[in-house]
Scaffold this motif. Structure first.
Motif, PDB file in Angstrom:
ATOM      1  N   UNK A  20       0.764  -1.237   0.000  1.00  0.00           N
ATOM      2  CA  UNK A  20       0.000   0.000   0.000  1.00  0.00           C
ATOM      3  C   UNK A  20       0.793   1.284   0.000  1.00  0.00           C
ATOM      4  N   UNK A  21       0.140   2.335   0.512  1.00  0.00           N
ATOM      5  CA  UNK A  21       0.641   3.697   0.403  1.00  0.00           C
ATOM      6  C   UNK A  21       1.866   3.925   1.255  1.00  0.00           C
ATOM      7  N   UNK A  22       2.014   3.197   2.327  1.00  0.00           N
ATOM      8  CA  UNK A  22       3.156   3.437   3.212  1.00  0.00           C
ATOM      9  C   UNK A  22       4.462   3.118   2.512  1.00  0.00           C
ATOM     10  N   UNK A  23       4.473   2.137   1.609  1.00  0.00           N
ATOM     11  CA  UNK A  23       5.679   1.840   0.846  1.00  0.00           C
ATOM     12  C   UNK A  23       5.979   2.946  -0.152  1.00  0.00           C
ATOM     13  N   UNK A 195      -6.296  10.737   6.825  1.00  0.00           N
ATOM     14  CA  UNK A 195      -6.521  10.530   5.398  1.00  0.00           C
ATOM     15  C   UNK A 195      -7.988  10.176   5.215  1.00  0.00           C
ATOM     16  N   UNK A 196      -8.804  11.180   4.982  1.00  0.00           N
ATOM     17  CA  UNK A 196     -10.244  10.976   4.921  1.00  0.00           C
ATOM     18  C   UNK A 196     -10.780  11.436   3.573  1.00  0.00           C
ATOM     19  N   UNK A 212      -6.558   3.702   6.881  1.00  0.00           N
ATOM     20  CA  UNK A 212      -5.591   3.350   7.920  1.00  0.00           C
ATOM     21  C   UNK A 212      -4.394   2.676   7.255  1.00  0.00           C
ATOM     22  N   UNK A 213      -3.256   3.373   7.111  1.00  0.00           N
ATOM     23  CA  UNK A 213      -2.104   2.793   6.396  1.00  0.00           C
ATOM     24  C   UNK A 213      -1.557   1.536   7.051  1.00  0.00           C
TER      25      UNK A 213
END
Length: 469
Positions: A20-23, A195-196, A212-213
């Motif tokens: 996901x986005x955290x990477x 992040x909404x 939720x990352x």
């Protein structure tokens, strides 16, 4: 059949989309300088489609197409230069399809999300998508779903994020907050960015979803429990949302993320209702006029409605022509209706809103309407089994018609405003609150400054407002 379209900046992630986005954030933070961060993003046009079959009440299949625009030398999204034009003066640019993704349903809406990703509503689902490098040897990226989407709507027709109002989605510092040491246990009010996004359901009004990352999941955190058949939705701020419904009404709901009660945090409170008279089907942040270099239209300036041009901030009723109108605005949103009308919705600070609300009431009492139709009844929020007086809105068409009145009627309207006394309220800060609210005296009445308005004062304010759209 095309259902949605959005132009945004996406980042091609070299990692597994399941992470996901955290990477994406981890790779981005290894680069130094803003140019390195910007170079990892490219602008694409995304088109959401659906296959329409006569025997299906709801689309069962669709696609998300990713389109890019390239110039003659093969680079994507480059600016026009002299090398990009042929002798005939035409720009040598072409459009190509980068990739596509088959989905199980119609792609009703898409919007830019954080970290170079997008949110897409597919029938009753909301999914997070991102571009990743292809698993094959080719250099063509693939569009993939990230984590677990949200399932809980009847038909998710609209999704919006604050990125559509100019907030940079290339800045991914907000995304990595869950991985930053020392942020565990802190609320978003203490510096952690949520992040909404908001989702408009066909029958169940507006809901707020949060990503939720850490768990790679989208969850609903708040919703409006009124049964509004939503036709358009937009985010004015992180906690205030604008909606339109099929009874030709506008409404504004507010989220209370810092409330102590879980019940209050999960509910969106209605703070504004207004009958527009036409069905609105599109909201877009922006304005139809160029920004003014004067004090009008700016945010964060003095909350005084009328200021003395010679300084000091105090207005003297004996010299009204020396006053300078100051209109402090917040959000600026354009809307379009099915009848072809274009309009503007402008957020006002408390003092400016009090002034124009008083003017609206004075004109409704003084000026005889066409056909003796009640302005209050016309602008009242009316839906199936619900009827409420208009609140939280000021009718701009009515107050700007002040400019077309005769001088004698203008003086009668201003006299009514002075008699009303609510045009300029003294503000006070309540303990534990950072926002200013109208002051209330011991008898429960509004605290006013005791000054009186002139016709020139009102003309200056209305003319200043009319130049903002």
């Amino acid at each position: 059949m095309i259902l949605s379209m959005v132009s945004t900046n996406l980042r091609i992630s070299p990692t597994n989309p399941a992470r996901g986005v955290t990477d994406t954030e981890t790779d981005s933070t290894k680069m130094s300088g803003s140019d390195a961060s910007l170079s990892t993003f490219k602008q694409y046009l995304l088109i959401g489609t659906a296959y329409a079959y006569p025997d299906e009440d709801e689309p069962s299949n669709g696609r998300i197409l990713v389109i890019s625009c390239s110039n003659s030398n093969g680079s994507d999204n480059a600016t026009h230069t002299a090398k990009d034009t042929n002798p005939g003066g035409m720009h040598s640019r072409f459009v190509r399809r980068v990739t596509e993704m088959q989905v199980h349903g119609g792609v009703y809406s898409m919007c830019a999300f954080y970290g170079g990703t997008i949110l897409a509503t597919i029938n009753s689902k909301t999914q997070l998508c991102m571009l990743v490098e292809s698993a094959s040897s080719s250099d063509i990226p693939e569009l993939k779903f990230v984590g677990t989407g949200h399932h809980g709507h009847i038909l998710s027709t609209i999704v919006r994020c604050m990125g559509g109002h100019g907030r940079s989605l290339l800045d991914t510092d907000d995304i990595n907050m869950s991985k930053t040491p020392g942020t565990k246990g802190k609320s978003h009010a203490q510096g952690e960015k949520e992040m909404i996004a908001v989702v408009g359901d066909l029958m169940r009004s507006i809901s707020v979803i949060k990503y939720y990352p850490k768990h790679q999941v989208l969850e609903e955190v708040a919703r409006d429990y009124n049964a509004n058949w939503t036709t358009a939705v937009d985010m004015l701020t992180d906690n205030i949302y604008l909606g339109a419904e099929h009874w030709n009404n506008l409404f504004v709901v507010k989220r209370n993320p810092d409330a102590k009660s879980e019940e209050v945090r999960c509910r969106l409170d209605t703070v504004g209702e207004f009958h527009l008279g036409e069905m609105c089907n599109k909201f877009m942040g922006g304005s139809l006029v160029m920004p003014s270099s004067s004090g009008a239209g700016s945010t964060g300036e003095s909350s005084s409605v009328l200021k003395n041009s010679s300084g000091g901030g105090q207005s003297s009723s004996s010299s009204p022509r020396t006053r300078r109108a100051v209109v402090t605005v917040g959000s600026q949103t354009l809307y379009a209706t099915v009848d072809g009308t274009l309009g503007s919705i402008i957020g006002l600070d408390s003092s400016t809103a009090a002034f124009f609300s008083t003017l609206e009431r004075a004109m409704a009492r003084t000026v005889r309407p066409v056909g003796d139709l009640s302005h209050k009844e016309f602008r009242a929020f009316e839906a199936d089994r619900r009827a409420h007086p208009s609140r939280g809105f000021v009718d701009g068409d009515l107050v700007e018609s002040f400019l077309d009145l005769d001088r004698a009627i203008m003086e009668a309207v201003v006299s009514e405003m002075n008699h009303d006394g609510g045009w300029e309220i003294e503000e006070q800060i309540l303990p534990g609150r950072s926002d200013s609210v109208p002051g209330i005296d011991d008898d429960g009445d509004m605290m006013t400054s005791g000054r009186s308005l002139s016709v020139d004062d009102v003309l200056a304010m209305v003319e200043e407002m009319s130049m903002l759209h």
